[in-house]
Design an enzyme around this catalytic site. Sequence first.
Site, PDB file in Angstrom:
ATOM      1  N   GLY A 255       3.646  41.544  13.531  1.00 13.86           N
ATOM      2  CA  GLY A 255       4.255  40.436  13.841  1.00 13.86           C
ATOM      3  C   GLY A 255       5.282  40.948  11.945  1.00 13.86           C
ATOM      4  O   GLY A 255       5.103  42.316  11.932  1.00 13.86           O
TER       5      GLY A 255
ATOM      6  N   HIS B 169       9.558  47.984  14.053  1.00 17.57           N
ATOM      7  CA  HIS B 169       9.532  47.065  15.505  1.00 17.57           C
ATOM      8  C   HIS B 169      10.890  47.035  16.042  1.00 17.57           C
ATOM      9  O   HIS B 169      10.460  47.190  17.259  1.00 17.57           O
ATOM     10  CB  HIS B 169       8.993  45.815  15.422  1.00 17.57           C
ATOM     11  CG  HIS B 169       7.942  45.523  14.758  1.00 17.57           C
ATOM     12  ND1 HIS B 169       8.503  45.019  13.001  1.00 17.57           N
ATOM     13  CD2 HIS B 169       6.860  45.998  14.778  1.00 17.57           C
ATOM     14  CE1 HIS B 169       6.712  45.330  12.629  1.00 17.57           C
ATOM     15  NE2 HIS B 169       5.752  45.790  13.693  1.00 17.57           N
TER      16      HIS B 169
ATOM     17  N   GLN C 193       5.413  56.253  16.220  1.00 16.87           N
ATOM     18  CA  GLN C 193       4.351  57.537  15.766  1.00 16.87           C
ATOM     19  C   GLN C 193       3.397  56.735  14.128  1.00 16.87           C
ATOM     20  O   GLN C 193       3.243  57.712  13.461  1.00 16.87           O
ATOM     21  CB  GLN C 193       5.325  58.297  15.372  1.00 16.87           C
ATOM     22  CG  GLN C 193       5.062  59.722  14.218  1.00 16.87           C
ATOM     23  CD  GLN C 193       4.380  60.313  16.018  1.00 16.87           C
ATOM     24  OE1 GLN C 193       4.092  60.732  17.031  1.00 16.87           O
ATOM     25  NE2 GLN C 193       3.361  61.462  15.041  1.00 16.87           N
ATOM     26  N   LYS C 194       4.267  56.205  13.051  1.00 15.22           N
ATOM     27  CA  LYS C 194       4.148  55.497  12.024  1.00 15.22           C
ATOM     28  C   LYS C 194       2.200  55.736  11.911  1.00 15.22           C
ATOM     29  O   LYS C 194       1.908  55.949  11.213  1.00 15.22           O
ATOM     30  CB  LYS C 194       5.106  54.754  11.671  1.00 15.22           C
ATOM     31  CG  LYS C 194       4.244  53.723  10.845  1.00 15.22           C
ATOM     32  CD  LYS C 194       4.817  53.921   9.475  1.00 15.22           C
ATOM     33  CE  LYS C 194       3.807  53.105   8.205  1.00 15.22           C
ATOM     34  NZ  LYS C 194       2.607  52.605   8.318  1.00 15.22           N
TER      35      LYS C 194
ATOM     36  N   GLN D 142      -3.174  55.846  16.237  1.00 14.92           N
ATOM     37  CA  GLN D 142      -3.302  54.854  16.691  1.00 14.92           C
ATOM     38  C   GLN D 142      -3.016  54.985  18.772  1.00 14.92           C
ATOM     39  O   GLN D 142      -3.400  54.863  19.138  1.00 14.92           O
ATOM     40  CB  GLN D 142      -2.205  53.587  16.230  1.00 14.92           C
ATOM     41  CG  GLN D 142      -2.626  52.045  16.716  1.00 14.92           C
ATOM     42  CD  GLN D 142      -2.026  51.674  16.818  1.00 14.92           C
ATOM     43  OE1 GLN D 142      -2.371  50.500  16.145  1.00 14.92           O
ATOM     44  NE2 GLN D 142      -0.484  51.203  16.233  1.00 14.92           N
TER      45      GLN D 142
ATOM     46  N   SER E  25       7.459  48.797   6.809  1.00 14.98           N
ATOM     47  CA  SER E  25       5.669  49.023   7.519  1.00 14.98           C
ATOM     48  C   SER E  25       5.769  47.042   7.160  1.00 14.98           C
ATOM     49  O   SER E  25       6.479  47.173   5.796  1.00 14.98           O
ATOM     50  CB  SER E  25       4.716  49.686   6.086  1.00 14.98           C
ATOM     51  OG  SER E  25       3.624  48.987   6.354  1.00 14.98           O
TER      52      SER E  25
ATOM     53  N   ARG F  15       3.590  45.584   5.618  1.00 18.92           N
ATOM     54  CA  ARG F  15       2.470  45.919   3.971  1.00 18.92           C
ATOM     55  C   ARG F  15       3.519  45.967   2.728  1.00 18.92           C
ATOM     56  O   ARG F  15       3.254  45.918   2.283  1.00 18.92           O
ATOM     57  CB  ARG F  15       1.086  46.338   4.780  1.00 18.92           C
ATOM     58  CG  ARG F  15       0.055  46.318   5.219  1.00 18.92           C
ATOM     59  CD  ARG F  15      -0.925  46.991   5.179  1.00 18.92           C
ATOM     60  NE  ARG F  15      -1.765  46.177   5.608  1.00 18.92           N
ATOM     61  CZ  ARG F  15      -2.464  45.959   7.365  1.00 18.92           C
ATOM     62  NH1 ARG F  15      -1.543  47.655   7.549  1.00 18.92           N
ATOM     63  NH2 ARG F  15      -3.052  45.615   8.049  1.00 18.92           N
TER      64      ARG F  15
HETATM   65  P1  AMP Z   1       2.185  46.267  12.957  1.00 24.13           P
HETATM   66  O1  AMP Z   1       3.222  45.046  13.738  1.00 24.13           O
HETATM   67  O2  AMP Z   1       2.745  47.031  12.366  1.00 24.13           O
HETATM   68  O3  AMP Z   1       0.288  46.579  14.073  1.00 24.13           O
HETATM   69  O4  AMP Z   1       2.850  47.824  14.095  1.00 24.13           O
HETATM   70  C1  AMP Z   1       3.500  47.402  15.768  1.00 24.13           C
HETATM   71  C2  AMP Z   1       3.937  48.518  16.028  1.00 24.13           C
HETATM   72  O5  AMP Z   1       5.389  49.076  15.431  1.00 24.13           O
HETATM   73  C3  AMP Z   1       2.822  50.091  16.466  1.00 24.13           C
HETATM   74  O6  AMP Z   1       3.152  50.691  17.328  1.00 24.13           O
HETATM   75  C4  AMP Z   1       3.741  50.710  15.191  1.00 24.13           C
HETATM   76  O7  AMP Z   1       3.267  51.461  15.285  1.00 24.13           O
HETATM   77  C5  AMP Z   1       5.161  49.966  15.089  1.00 24.13           C
HETATM   78  N1  AMP Z   1       5.951  50.598  13.486  1.00 24.13           N
HETATM   79  C6  AMP Z   1       5.389  50.353  12.858  1.00 24.13           C
HETATM   80  N2  AMP Z   1       6.001  50.902  11.305  1.00 24.13           N
HETATM   81  C7  AMP Z   1       6.749  51.531  12.039  1.00 24.13           C
HETATM   82  C8  AMP Z   1       8.179  52.752  11.452  1.00 24.13           C
HETATM   83  N3  AMP Z   1       8.490  52.012  10.419  1.00 24.13           N
HETATM   84  N4  AMP Z   1       8.471  53.163  12.659  1.00 24.13           N
HETATM   85  C9  AMP Z   1       8.686  52.976  14.445  1.00 24.13           C
HETATM   86  N5  AMP Z   1       7.291  52.247  14.337  1.00 24.13           N
HETATM   87  C10 AMP Z   1       6.455  51.327  13.666  1.00 24.13           C
END
Ligand code: AMP
Length: 252
Positions: A24, A30, A141-142, A146, A178, A180
């Site tokens: 989220g 996302h 890819q970020k 993972q 991000s 964060r």
């Molecule tokens: P998260 O909600 O942070 O766990 O991220 C969910 C998905 O979005 C994960 O597969 C992350 O790698 C991807 N993600 C997060 N930040 C980015 C970004 N800046 N660019 C591309 N994918 C992202």
Amino acid sequence: MKIARTIAELPRFPDSVGLVPTMGAFHAGHLALFEAAREENEAVVASLFVNPAQFGQGEDLDRYPRDEDRDAKLAEEAGVDVLFTPSAGEMYPEGFSTWVDVGELGQRLEGEFRAGHFRGVATVCLKLFNIVKPSRAYFGQKDAQQAAVIKQLVRDLNLDLEIRVVPTVRDGDGLALSSRNAYLSPDEREQALALPRALATGDSTKARELLAGLDVDYVEEANFNGQRVLAAAVHVGKTRLIDNVILEGENK
Ligand code: AMP
């Protein structure tokens, strides 16, 4: 868009389904994953679950940004068909006791500084794959390590789905998006720009020099499924940020 809070509320899809697992606080990263899923599948399911199992003690589980109403709106606008937002009790009911042991790939880099992180990630993703039964699942890819862990999981356990990795989406100043980043003060955000600048050198020695002012967990070249990346994790104030650049090849 349907919001499903329980496994029982999830609709059955007759055709191809793309799954985008998330925690989220949606941003353009996302949305890029939703878009990629939209292009290749009849239906798109996004999961929104701040998975306690992938957070260590003293990490930011309690303060992780949460805004389900905003996320639901953004997901709907991005063409997501179902937002799956289970509770922790739905995913880990009393008596839950089976975990995915990721092995060596889960011990290095992020795994070294976040003990048990990839065990939590791999377990929740395997559960989501079994619950949603997607044809394809989308990762960024970020979080290159993972993505590699998930590919290894699919290979090792003969899971019947394809994993797609979507390029990192960055802000105009280079900082990778991000959830964060919301923790950063304007000053900290300025300091955080050292991370993409350091990685952009493509050289671990130079990158280490450029990150000298920050509290660095690691800056290292890594090989993920044949893809060479330069990856780093740093702390800016109380916020831990990770990023990477591809040096060569494809994460197969
Ligand atoms: P998260 O909600 O942070 O766990 O991220 C969910 C998905 O979005 C994960 O597969 C992350 O790698 C991807 N993600 C997060 N930040 C980015 C970004 N800046 N660019 C591309 N994918 C992202």
